[in-house]
Design an enzyme around this catalytic site. Sequence first.
Site, PDB file in Angstrom:
ATOM      1  N   SER A  44       0.781  -1.048   0.044  1.00  0.00           N
ATOM      2  CA  SER A  44      -0.122   0.031  -0.048  1.00  0.00           C
ATOM      3  C   SER A  44       0.881   1.146  -0.068  1.00  0.00           C
ATOM      4  CB  SER A  44      -1.077   0.106   1.134  1.00  0.00           C
ATOM      5  OG  SER A  44      -0.209  -0.140   2.447  1.00  0.00           O
ATOM      6  N   GLN A 103       1.544   4.310   1.857  1.00  0.00           N
ATOM      7  CA  GLN A 103       1.767   4.274   3.459  1.00  0.00           C
ATOM      8  C   GLN A 103       2.696   4.986   3.842  1.00  0.00           C
ATOM      9  OE1 GLN A 103       3.783   0.510   5.035  1.00  0.00           O
ATOM     10  NE2 GLN A 103       2.662  -0.268   3.249  1.00  0.00           N
ATOM     11  N   HIS A 115       4.577   5.799   8.097  1.00  0.00           N
ATOM     12  CA  HIS A 115       4.607   5.346   9.709  1.00  0.00           C
ATOM     13  C   HIS A 115       4.498   6.497  10.431  1.00  0.00           C
ATOM     14  CE1 HIS A 115       4.777   1.135   7.966  1.00  0.00           C
ATOM     15  NE2 HIS A 115       6.162   1.549   7.451  1.00  0.00           N
ATOM     16  N   LYS A 143       7.633   4.015  13.700  1.00  0.00           N
ATOM     17  CA  LYS A 143       8.128   2.816  12.977  1.00  0.00           C
ATOM     18  C   LYS A 143       9.077   3.200  11.668  1.00  0.00           C
ATOM     19  CE  LYS A 143       6.514  -1.233  10.582  1.00  0.00           C
ATOM     20  NZ  LYS A 143       5.417  -1.839   9.653  1.00  0.00           N
ATOM     21  N   GLU A 167      12.040   2.700   9.171  1.00  0.00           N
ATOM     22  CA  GLU A 167      12.433   1.255   8.674  1.00  0.00           C
ATOM     23  C   GLU A 167      13.463   1.418   7.789  1.00  0.00           C
ATOM     24  OE1 GLU A 167       8.851  -0.206   7.903  1.00  0.00           O
ATOM     25  OE2 GLU A 167       8.531   0.684   5.891  1.00  0.00           O
ATOM     26  N   HIS A 187       5.672   5.939   1.020  1.00  0.00           N
ATOM     27  CA  HIS A 187       6.307   4.902   0.279  1.00  0.00           C
ATOM     28  C   HIS A 187       5.388   3.761   0.080  1.00  0.00           C
ATOM     29  CE1 HIS A 187       6.757   3.762   4.992  1.00  0.00           C
ATOM     30  NE2 HIS A 187       6.787   2.493   4.437  1.00  0.00           N
ATOM     31  N   ARG A 209      -2.540   3.850   5.750  1.00  0.00           N
ATOM     32  CA  ARG A 209      -2.466   3.629   4.380  1.00  0.00           C
ATOM     33  C   ARG A 209      -3.559   4.567   3.702  1.00  0.00           C
ATOM     34  NH1 ARG A 209      -2.839  -1.314   7.397  1.00  0.00           N
ATOM     35  NH2 ARG A 209      -1.409  -2.625   6.837  1.00  0.00           N
ATOM     36  N   LYS A 268      -7.133  -3.060   2.362  1.00  0.00           N
ATOM     37  CA  LYS A 268      -7.358  -2.613   3.724  1.00  0.00           C
ATOM     38  C   LYS A 268      -7.683  -1.064   4.140  1.00  0.00           C
ATOM     39  CE  LYS A 268      -3.490  -5.750   5.141  1.00  0.00           C
ATOM     40  NZ  LYS A 268      -2.254  -5.922   5.700  1.00  0.00           N
TER      41      LYS A 268
END
Length: 429
Positions: free
Chosen positions: A105, A107, A109, A132, A134, A280, A299, A305
């Site tokens: 998706s 999205q 964080h 989050k 990453e 991203h 998202r 979702k």
Amino acid sequence: MTAPSIFELTCSAQCYDWGKLGKHGSKVSHFAKGTPGFTYDQDKPYAELWMGTHPSCPSRLLDTNESLKEYLAKNPKLLGQKVIDKFGDDLPFLFKVLAIRKALSIQAHPNKTLARKLHSERPDIYKDPNHKPEMAVALTPFSGFCGFRPPWEIARFLSLVPEFSNVVGSSVSQSFQSTFLSKDKDQQEQDEEIKKKGLKELFSALMMADEDLVKREVAKLVERFGEGEGEGEEFGEERKLVGTLNRDFEGDVGIFCTFVLNIVHLKPGEAVFLKADEPHAYLDGDIMECMATSDNVVRAGLTPKLRDVPTLTSMLTYTSSPPSSQILPPVPFKSTKHTTLYDPPIDEFSVLVTHLVNAGDREVFDGIEGPSIIIFTALGRARVVVEGGREEDKTVEREGQVFFVAAGVKLEIVNLEGVVTAYRAFVEA
């Protein structure tokens, strides 16, 4: 009884629709095959292998089947006092293998402040209060959307792709083009706040566009590109990506992110770091991924979702940069000969990769002042030797074996046969 300083873990595979099928070479299913209790199905989409203590999919000790999270809570010394003082009696990172068949998706964080707010208000959706950030390191060729394109690139696409312009609306499109299309790059570098304001207005208009309008314009774009328009240098890979995304997510607004977000390509061994509040979407490939221990995702496209468009459009930083700026280069790690370090600008984790090409090659590591998790991703045969504790030495006989290493442990990885590659996530406070 003293807790061992190194022990093998069993780690679970997660199957999501976007994951690579086992029969198509998913690294996740390949690494999970030797795990007790794992049943391979060539037609399943094996998406993620989780290594850590996150309650959604905690790793377990191979010998006892005890949860790693519970074991560390009973044996906190394995984490090291500095890590305990800063992060408590748990791992602050989550380590994963991802095998991506189709796009994840669109999205971002949340940062820590927003994560706490979202968790407090909607704990059923945002299940923990942590941020989050990453990092992804490519195991195979990888591509993904990472951050906003420079505004003049987006403005150029608005002028060349009428369907994109129609979706954001003539007012927004004309304003964006008049602000950025005629300016040279040096001048735009000085107008950071103008860039952020323009990107927020454009991206919000795109993500909140009428669904029926989006579907009509996507259909027109796909038909036009399918008839051969856009095959030249004006569009390049964008034309192919639009077709691929529409095949998997027909009529989705996220398809237009092709013209808004950077398309980043990684070769094996290259890495990208994704800060909190940055948009991203991974597109394809197999990667090692490390993140702060959280599963919070906001998202807004390319997903069946829940979409939280208002939160996503309000939370982003709206910084922009070219694809090259997204790459995180590795650096030598201390005095090692065969190991490089990926060291993102956060406290929760760093990642080492050790590559031993010849039998007899070895890498010696001084103790790290925090816990680590090692996975062997390429292997003939190897041995992990622990200083002063031969009974704790481990023979590594398959790709995908995972080990927990306690803080302060000096160890050596020895190549016994073939080529050996090991990824090691760790934290030092």
